[in-house]
Design a protein around this motif. Sequence first.
Motif, PDB file in Angstrom:
ATOM      1  N   GLY A 155    -122.360  48.245   3.911  1.00 61.48           N
ATOM      2  CA  GLY A 155    -121.602  49.112   3.028  1.00 61.48           C
ATOM      3  C   GLY A 155    -120.696  48.397   2.052  1.00 61.48           C
ATOM      4  N   SER A 156    -120.806  47.058   1.962  1.00 58.08           N
ATOM      5  CA  SER A 156    -119.896  46.283   1.109  1.00 58.08           C
ATOM      6  C   SER A 156    -120.492  45.902  -0.235  1.00 58.08           C
ATOM      7  CB  SER A 156    -119.456  45.007   1.849  1.00 58.08           C
ATOM      8  OG  SER A 156    -118.768  45.337   3.045  1.00 58.08           O
ATOM      9  N   SER A 157    -121.781  46.156  -0.461  1.00 55.68           N
ATOM     10  CA  SER A 157    -122.392  45.779  -1.742  1.00 55.68           C
ATOM     11  C   SER A 157    -121.847  46.655  -2.860  1.00 55.68           C
ATOM     12  CB  SER A 157    -123.918  45.931  -1.668  1.00 55.68           C
ATOM     13  OG  SER A 157    -124.286  47.300  -1.684  1.00 55.68           O
ATOM     14  N   ARG A 158    -121.881  46.128  -4.069  1.00 54.51           N
ATOM     15  CA  ARG A 158    -121.384  46.920  -5.201  1.00 54.51           C
ATOM     16  C   ARG A 158    -122.309  48.100  -5.488  1.00 54.51           C
ATOM     17  NH1 ARG A 158    -123.062  45.341 -10.842  1.00 54.51           N
ATOM     18  NH2 ARG A 158    -124.846  43.937 -10.658  1.00 54.51           N
ATOM     19  N   PHE A 159    -123.572  47.990  -5.082  1.00 57.13           N
ATOM     20  CA  PHE A 159    -124.497  49.096  -5.292  1.00 57.13           C
ATOM     21  C   PHE A 159    -124.117  50.282  -4.401  1.00 57.13           C
ATOM     22  CE2 PHE A 159    -127.184  45.174  -5.837  1.00 57.13           C
ATOM     23  CZ  PHE A 159    -127.100  45.169  -7.218  1.00 57.13           C
ATOM     24  N   ALA A 160    -123.648  49.991  -3.184  1.00 55.69           N
ATOM     25  CA  ALA A 160    -123.204  51.054  -2.284  1.00 55.69           C
ATOM     26  C   ALA A 160    -121.860  51.618  -2.741  1.00 55.69           C
ATOM     27  CB  ALA A 160    -123.098  50.528  -0.853  1.00 55.69           C
ATOM     28  N   ARG A 161    -120.966  50.725  -3.141  1.00 54.61           N
ATOM     29  CA  ARG A 161    -119.613  51.152  -3.511  1.00 54.61           C
ATOM     30  C   ARG A 161    -119.586  51.886  -4.857  1.00 54.61           C
ATOM     31  NH1 ARG A 161    -117.016  47.178  -4.899  1.00 54.61           N
ATOM     32  NH2 ARG A 161    -118.409  45.413  -4.477  1.00 54.61           N
ATOM     33  N   GLU A 162    -120.362  51.392  -5.824  1.00 55.13           N
ATOM     34  CA  GLU A 162    -120.312  51.967  -7.174  1.00 55.13           C
ATOM     35  C   GLU A 162    -121.412  53.000  -7.432  1.00 55.13           C
ATOM     36  OE1 GLU A 162    -120.346  48.764 -10.003  1.00 55.13           O
ATOM     37  OE2 GLU A 162    -118.824  47.619  -8.902  1.00 55.13           O
ATOM     38  N   GLY A 163    -122.544  52.855  -6.766  1.00 62.75           N
ATOM     39  CA  GLY A 163    -123.665  53.751  -7.033  1.00 62.75           C
ATOM     40  C   GLY A 163    -124.121  54.566  -5.852  1.00 62.75           C
ATOM     41  N   PHE A 164    -123.380  54.493  -4.728  1.00 62.78           N
ATOM     42  CA  PHE A 164    -123.736  55.223  -3.497  1.00 62.78           C
ATOM     43  C   PHE A 164    -125.163  54.914  -3.046  1.00 62.78           C
ATOM     44  CE2 PHE A 164    -120.731  58.313  -5.648  1.00 62.78           C
ATOM     45  CZ  PHE A 164    -119.628  57.910  -4.921  1.00 62.78           C
ATOM     46  N   ASN A 165    -125.663  53.748  -3.408  1.00 64.55           N
ATOM     47  CA  ASN A 165    -127.026  53.358  -3.068  1.00 64.55           C
ATOM     48  C   ASN A 165    -126.981  52.449  -1.843  1.00 64.55           C
ATOM     49  OD1 ASN A 165    -129.643  52.267  -2.934  1.00 64.55           O
ATOM     50  ND2 ASN A 165    -129.903  52.357  -5.158  1.00 64.55           N
ATOM     51  N   PHE A 166    -127.367  52.995  -0.683  1.00 61.27           N
ATOM     52  CA  PHE A 166    -127.291  52.265   0.577  1.00 61.27           C
ATOM     53  C   PHE A 166    -128.628  51.671   0.994  1.00 61.27           C
ATOM     54  CE2 PHE A 166    -123.301  54.357   0.696  1.00 61.27           C
ATOM     55  CZ  PHE A 166    -122.507  53.693   1.618  1.00 61.27           C
ATOM     56  N   PHE A 167    -129.679  51.881   0.186  1.00 61.84           N
ATOM     57  CA  PHE A 167    -131.010  51.453   0.606  1.00 61.84           C
ATOM     58  C   PHE A 167    -131.728  50.618  -0.445  1.00 61.84           C
ATOM     59  CE2 PHE A 167    -129.847  55.308   2.825  1.00 61.84           C
ATOM     60  CZ  PHE A 167    -130.054  54.955   4.146  1.00 61.84           C
ATOM     61  N   GLY A 168    -131.004  50.130  -1.433  1.00 67.48           N
ATOM     62  CA  GLY A 168    -131.590  49.239  -2.421  1.00 67.48           C
ATOM     63  C   GLY A 168    -132.686  49.845  -3.265  1.00 67.48           C
ATOM     64  N   GLU A 169    -132.668  51.159  -3.458  1.00 74.39           N
ATOM     65  CA  GLU A 169    -133.732  51.801  -4.241  1.00 74.39           C
ATOM     66  C   GLU A 169    -133.615  51.444  -5.720  1.00 74.39           C
ATOM     67  OE1 GLU A 169    -135.488  55.683  -3.237  1.00 74.39           O
ATOM     68  OE2 GLU A 169    -133.647  56.005  -2.082  1.00 74.39           O
ATOM     69  N   TRP A 170    -134.755  51.195  -6.335  1.00 69.51           N
ATOM     70  CA  TRP A 170    -134.812  50.826  -7.745  1.00 69.51           C
ATOM     71  C   TRP A 170    -135.165  52.032  -8.621  1.00 69.51           C
ATOM     72  CZ3 TRP A 170    -138.106  45.648  -8.003  1.00 69.51           C
ATOM     73  CH2 TRP A 170    -137.382  44.625  -7.346  1.00 69.51           C
ATOM     74  N   CYS A 171    -134.849  51.892  -9.908  1.00 66.23           N
ATOM     75  CA  CYS A 171    -135.332  52.824 -10.922  1.00 66.23           C
ATOM     76  C   CYS A 171    -135.732  51.976 -12.137  1.00 66.23           C
ATOM     77  CB  CYS A 171    -134.284  53.869 -11.277  1.00 66.23           C
ATOM     78  SG  CYS A 171    -132.691  53.191 -11.819  1.00 66.23           S
TER      79      CYS A 171
END
Length: 270
Positions: A155-171
């Motif tokens: 839960g410490s990655s910036r993707f989780a903190r800033e984008g609520f992305n906890f599973f590394g999903e791409w777009c």
Amino acid sequence: MKTGRIGSFTLALALVIFAIFSLRVWLIPTIDEPESIVSQLENSVEPVTQVPDFSAISDVGEKKRAFFDFLRPIIQQQNAIITTEREFITEMLALVENDNTLSDTQLAQLNQLFDKYQYAARNVDAKSLNSLLKRVDIIPESMVLIQAANESGWGSSRFAREGFNFFGEWCFSNGCGIVPSSRGSGKTHEVKVFPSVDASVSSYMRNLNSNTAYTLFRSIRADLRAQEAELSADQLIYGLVNYSERQEAYIDELLDMLRHNEKYLVKADV
């Protein structure tokens, strides 16, 4: 023709009633078009839009418990939604197998589920409904927790903190997410941004339940169902071989994390 006072009032009143009636027709759904089962379930979720600062927790065990406790109710709620969808499909399958004709509303609800889980059904029959059931099924809580921990750095990655992305999903459209600092030249992907943590968990589950890359995952789960066995994380993790370019090494890492964090998972399930 000159209109009298009563006539003018009647005309004005008629116009007002017509306007109100038109507005009601536009705003209020008709009985023949009920809210879809997908929308009903998704709208029942209270979005979680605040992520704790897990990196501020110095004790490793405490941080792991806090992370699991934060995500657990969200995962349970999303699995409850899937369970409700699955029960509805099972009921419809029983009707079809007993040669009952489905109503237009029932068919519409099923078509919405076919769309959600990306299954192209030529007909709504026993075969297509059984195929849909292979997709509409829960994902073990412990597996979701471990993969979220792996992909988000607890839960410490910036993707989780800033984008609520906890599973590394791409777009893959410009501006759809956060550009990773380690993205190689010529690459166009971004890490998807979600409106809430719930949306991230929902997207992850729908991805595993519909993407062709995870056909093996769904086959393992269907086999466990057929054997009336527990949907265990340690078996289903093997179906994630295509989730990472590291493939087998990624599977080994998840299994290792599952074993090493068993005590936190067990305690959290109590």
